[in-house]
Design a protein around this motif. Sequence first.
Motif, PDB file in Angstrom:
ATOM      1  N   ARG A 283       0.803  -1.241   0.000  1.00  0.00           N
ATOM      2  CA  ARG A 283       0.000   0.000   0.000  1.00  0.00           C
ATOM      3  C   ARG A 283       0.829   1.282   0.000  1.00  0.00           C
ATOM      4  NH1 ARG A 283      -3.474  -0.907   4.337  1.00  0.00           N
ATOM      5  NH2 ARG A 283      -2.171   0.461   5.555  1.00  0.00           N
ATOM      6  N   ASP A 284       1.763   1.457   0.959  1.00  0.00           N
ATOM      7  CA  ASP A 284       2.578   2.674   0.993  1.00  0.00           C
ATOM      8  C   ASP A 284       3.895   2.385   1.717  1.00  0.00           C
ATOM      9  OD1 ASP A 284       1.912   2.600   3.686  1.00  0.00           O
ATOM     10  OD2 ASP A 284       0.349   4.110   3.495  1.00  0.00           O
ATOM     11  N   VAL A 285       4.747   3.412   1.811  1.00  0.00           N
ATOM     12  CA  VAL A 285       6.065   3.206   2.424  1.00  0.00           C
ATOM     13  C   VAL A 285       5.910   2.762   3.882  1.00  0.00           C
ATOM     14  CG1 VAL A 285       8.279   4.305   2.993  1.00  0.00           C
ATOM     15  CG2 VAL A 285       7.165   4.822   0.822  1.00  0.00           C
ATOM     16  N   GLY A 286       4.905   3.304   4.561  1.00  0.00           N
ATOM     17  CA  GLY A 286       4.659   2.888   5.941  1.00  0.00           C
ATOM     18  C   GLY A 286       4.372   1.396   6.038  1.00  0.00           C
ATOM     19  N   GLY A 287       3.600   0.890   5.085  1.00  0.00           N
ATOM     20  CA  GLY A 287       3.286  -0.539   5.067  1.00  0.00           C
ATOM     21  C   GLY A 287       4.531  -1.384   4.831  1.00  0.00           C
ATOM     22  N   LEU A 288       5.402  -0.888   3.965  1.00  0.00           N
ATOM     23  CA  LEU A 288       6.664  -1.592   3.715  1.00  0.00           C
ATOM     24  C   LEU A 288       7.535  -1.620   4.970  1.00  0.00           C
ATOM     25  CD1 LEU A 288       7.798  -0.355   0.195  1.00  0.00           C
ATOM     26  CD2 LEU A 288       7.518  -2.726   0.911  1.00  0.00           C
ATOM     27  N   LEU A 289       7.603  -0.474   5.638  1.00  0.00           N
ATOM     28  CA  LEU A 289       8.419  -0.403   6.848  1.00  0.00           C
ATOM     29  C   LEU A 289       7.893  -1.338   7.917  1.00  0.00           C
ATOM     30  CD1 LEU A 289       8.973   3.399   6.999  1.00  0.00           C
ATOM     31  CD2 LEU A 289      10.712   1.642   6.719  1.00  0.00           C
ATOM     32  N   ALA A 290       6.573  -1.338   8.060  1.00  0.00           N
ATOM     33  CA  ALA A 290       5.969  -2.225   9.052  1.00  0.00           C
ATOM     34  C   ALA A 290       6.381  -3.661   8.765  1.00  0.00           C
ATOM     35  CB  ALA A 290       4.449  -2.077   9.033  1.00  0.00           C
ATOM     36  N   ASP A 291       6.442  -4.019   7.487  1.00  0.00           N
ATOM     37  CA  ASP A 291       6.802  -5.395   7.139  1.00  0.00           C
ATOM     38  C   ASP A 291       8.301  -5.653   7.350  1.00  0.00           C
ATOM     39  OD1 ASP A 291       5.873  -7.914   6.511  1.00  0.00           O
ATOM     40  OD2 ASP A 291       6.344  -7.702   4.375  1.00  0.00           O
ATOM     41  N   VAL A 292       9.130  -4.616   7.243  1.00  0.00           N
ATOM     42  CA  VAL A 292      10.550  -4.779   7.577  1.00  0.00           C
ATOM     43  C   VAL A 292      10.696  -5.144   9.054  1.00  0.00           C
ATOM     44  CG1 VAL A 292      12.761  -3.578   7.848  1.00  0.00           C
ATOM     45  CG2 VAL A 292      11.418  -3.250   5.762  1.00  0.00           C
ATOM     46  N   PHE A 293       9.963  -4.431   9.903  1.00  0.00           N
ATOM     47  CA  PHE A 293       9.997  -4.749  11.337  1.00  0.00           C
ATOM     48  C   PHE A 293       9.455  -6.159  11.591  1.00  0.00           C
ATOM     49  CE2 PHE A 293       9.735  -0.026  11.707  1.00  0.00           C
ATOM     50  CZ  PHE A 293      10.907   0.159  12.404  1.00  0.00           C
ATOM     51  N   GLU A 294       8.351  -6.456  10.910  1.00  0.00           N
ATOM     52  CA  GLU A 294       7.711  -7.764  11.035  1.00  0.00           C
ATOM     53  C   GLU A 294       8.708  -8.876  10.683  1.00  0.00           C
ATOM     54  OE1 GLU A 294       4.312  -7.202  11.665  1.00  0.00           O
ATOM     55  OE2 GLU A 294       4.306  -9.294  12.320  1.00  0.00           O
ATOM     56  N   ALA A 295       9.420  -8.679   9.573  1.00  0.00           N
ATOM     57  CA  ALA A 295      10.393  -9.683   9.124  1.00  0.00           C
ATOM     58  C   ALA A 295      11.545  -9.798  10.120  1.00  0.00           C
ATOM     59  CB  ALA A 295      10.921  -9.316   7.737  1.00  0.00           C
ATOM     60  N   ALA A 296      11.938  -8.661  10.703  1.00  0.00           N
ATOM     61  CA  ALA A 296      13.027  -8.687  11.686  1.00  0.00           C
ATOM     62  C   ALA A 296      12.638  -9.560  12.872  1.00  0.00           C
ATOM     63  CB  ALA A 296      13.356  -7.270  12.154  1.00  0.00           C
ATOM     64  N   GLY A 297      11.358  -9.577  13.195  1.00  0.00           N
ATOM     65  CA  GLY A 297      10.874 -10.400  14.306  1.00  0.00           C
ATOM     66  C   GLY A 297      10.856 -11.887  13.970  1.00  0.00           C
ATOM     67  N   ASP A 298      10.984 -12.215  12.698  1.00  0.00           N
ATOM     68  CA  ASP A 298      10.959 -13.623  12.282  1.00  0.00           C
ATOM     69  C   ASP A 298      12.328 -14.281  12.334  1.00  0.00           C
ATOM     70  OD1 ASP A 298       8.286 -13.489  11.764  1.00  0.00           O
ATOM     71  OD2 ASP A 298       8.497 -13.154   9.612  1.00  0.00           O
ATOM     72  N   ASP A 299      13.372 -13.508  12.662  1.00  0.00           N
ATOM     73  CA  ASP A 299      14.722 -14.088  12.617  1.00  0.00           C
ATOM     74  C   ASP A 299      14.954 -14.978  13.842  1.00  0.00           C
ATOM     75  OD1 ASP A 299      15.195 -12.496  14.787  1.00  0.00           O
ATOM     76  OD2 ASP A 299      16.540 -11.121  13.776  1.00  0.00           O
ATOM     77  N   ASP A 300      16.138 -15.547  13.924  1.00  0.00           N
ATOM     78  CA  ASP A 300      16.421 -16.429  15.061  1.00  0.00           C
ATOM     79  C   ASP A 300      17.402 -15.781  16.024  1.00  0.00           C
ATOM     80  OD1 ASP A 300      18.608 -16.446  13.466  1.00  0.00           O
ATOM     81  OD2 ASP A 300      18.751 -18.631  13.249  1.00  0.00           O
ATOM     82  N   TRP A 301      17.387 -14.447  16.055  1.00  0.00           N
ATOM     83  CA  TRP A 301      18.286 -13.724  16.959  1.00  0.00           C
ATOM     84  C   TRP A 301      18.088 -14.156  18.402  1.00  0.00           C
ATOM     85  CZ3 TRP A 301      17.761 -10.586  21.200  1.00  0.00           C
ATOM     86  CH2 TRP A 301      18.907  -9.894  21.605  1.00  0.00           C
ATOM     87  N   GLN A 302      19.194 -14.331  19.080  1.00  0.00           N
ATOM     88  CA  GLN A 302      19.176 -14.590  20.521  1.00  0.00           C
ATOM     89  C   GLN A 302      20.305 -13.785  21.134  1.00  0.00           C
ATOM     90  OE1 GLN A 302      16.993 -16.298  22.237  1.00  0.00           O
ATOM     91  NE2 GLN A 302      15.881 -17.129  20.460  1.00  0.00           N
ATOM     92  N   PRO A 303      20.135 -13.331  22.377  1.00  0.00           N
ATOM     93  CA  PRO A 303      21.253 -12.628  23.027  1.00  0.00           C
ATOM     94  C   PRO A 303      22.412 -13.592  23.242  1.00  0.00           C
ATOM     95  CG  PRO A 303      19.461 -13.022  24.595  1.00  0.00           C
ATOM     96  CD  PRO A 303      18.955 -13.434  23.252  1.00  0.00           C
TER      97      PRO A 303
END
Lengths: 218, 218
Positions: free
Chosen positions: A66-86
């Motif tokens: 839809r717009d740049v905001g929607g793209l950014l939201a999905d960037v954050f969303e994708a970042a949450g899908d990673d396997d990062w651990q401290p």
Amino acid sequence: MTSPADQEDSSTRPRRRPGGRTSRTRTQVLDAIRAELAEREYDEITLDAVAARAGVHRATVYRRWRDVGGLLADVFEAAGDDDWQPRDTGSLLGDLAALNHESQTALTERPSLVAALFAASFRSAEAARAVRRLWEDRYTRCEVIVERAVRRGELAPGTDARQLVVAAAAPVYHQLVLVRAPVDPGLPDRAARTAVLAASAGAFAVPPGEGAEGTVDD
Amino acid sequence: MTSPADQEDSSTRPRRRPGGRTSRTRTQVLDAIRAELAEREYDEITLDAVAARAGVHRATVYRRWRDVGGLLADVFEAAGDDDWQPRDTGSLLGDLAALNHESQTALTERPSLVAALFAASFRSAEAARAVRRLWEDRYTRCEVIVERAVRRGELAPGTDARQLVVAAAAPVYHQLVLVRAPVDPGLPDRAARTAVLAASAGAFAVPPGEGAEGTVDD
């Protein structure tokens, strides 16, 4: 604040089909918006440029994000899908310091995607909700730092993990994102040490009769 | 980072003539931009609307402030001209808690000028430099909190005032501005208490042979 999930228009979120065409398109488009964010100002980013860079039809990008905001939201969303651990360094101080060094590096590398995302989260309500979910996810993953310290006997049981991690991490973000102070190479270690000293002095002890999150509504 | 002052185009900054017409115009225009910030999104604010609201000729506004970023920078500049001082409550814990409650109130009142200014500081390089100067000014004024505590014998001499105050204040800004967490009424007191406990444990002691600001370049 209401739950971000309640305000989500689920029709705009891509369904996940790992390995499928949807998944490949999403990867290409998110790589493109990340590259755009690193290279130019938010106001200069257009969906057309993202589509061209990704090699994806612009109609697909408009329909799905839809717009740049929607793209950014999905960037954050994708970042949450990673396997990062401290990192597990073997001590509470080491774990918190490693976390802070990771944050400081991510915020100060040039170009910094993280810094660009922070700035962008002030531009789009959808991105702001997504950044909130990402923080929530990251802080939840960080609670293991405190669990390990309790198991090692470094911390008393009943230590509020979230409060401790926020106390350790907040000064680094504060100085670099909000105050925009020059980089202080000693800050990650010092802020970690401050939180450990405070924890040892009982600063994050959960009051008797309250759960770990029980201090929010007092 | 170079000094913000070095990058300043001094020709765009209004000269101060307290009580004169320049001063009155500035007051009217800054009141107008503050009201606009509280009422609408950054992207909707125009210099024409600010001029109309202020009752000042639009050519004057364009000539002196150039764009919305220039206006915002002057809002921060003006904020630095006030006579704000941290409250003197008679104890270190009380002083830091009062500071945090003040911050939390300013960030959560609706409309919140402070929250709007934070968001705007990500939109304009000129506003970003001005917000940096304002933080610097505020943290410098807060150092008296630590000086008083040292005089009262609550803190050891050689405590790094800036580090202590940032440690106390950062979690409140972190949760409300960056994480966008729901308001936690207990956080201002808890964050103040955490900083005091850490200070008592020596977290902010300046290493021998270093000045109070001597940790920046290590």
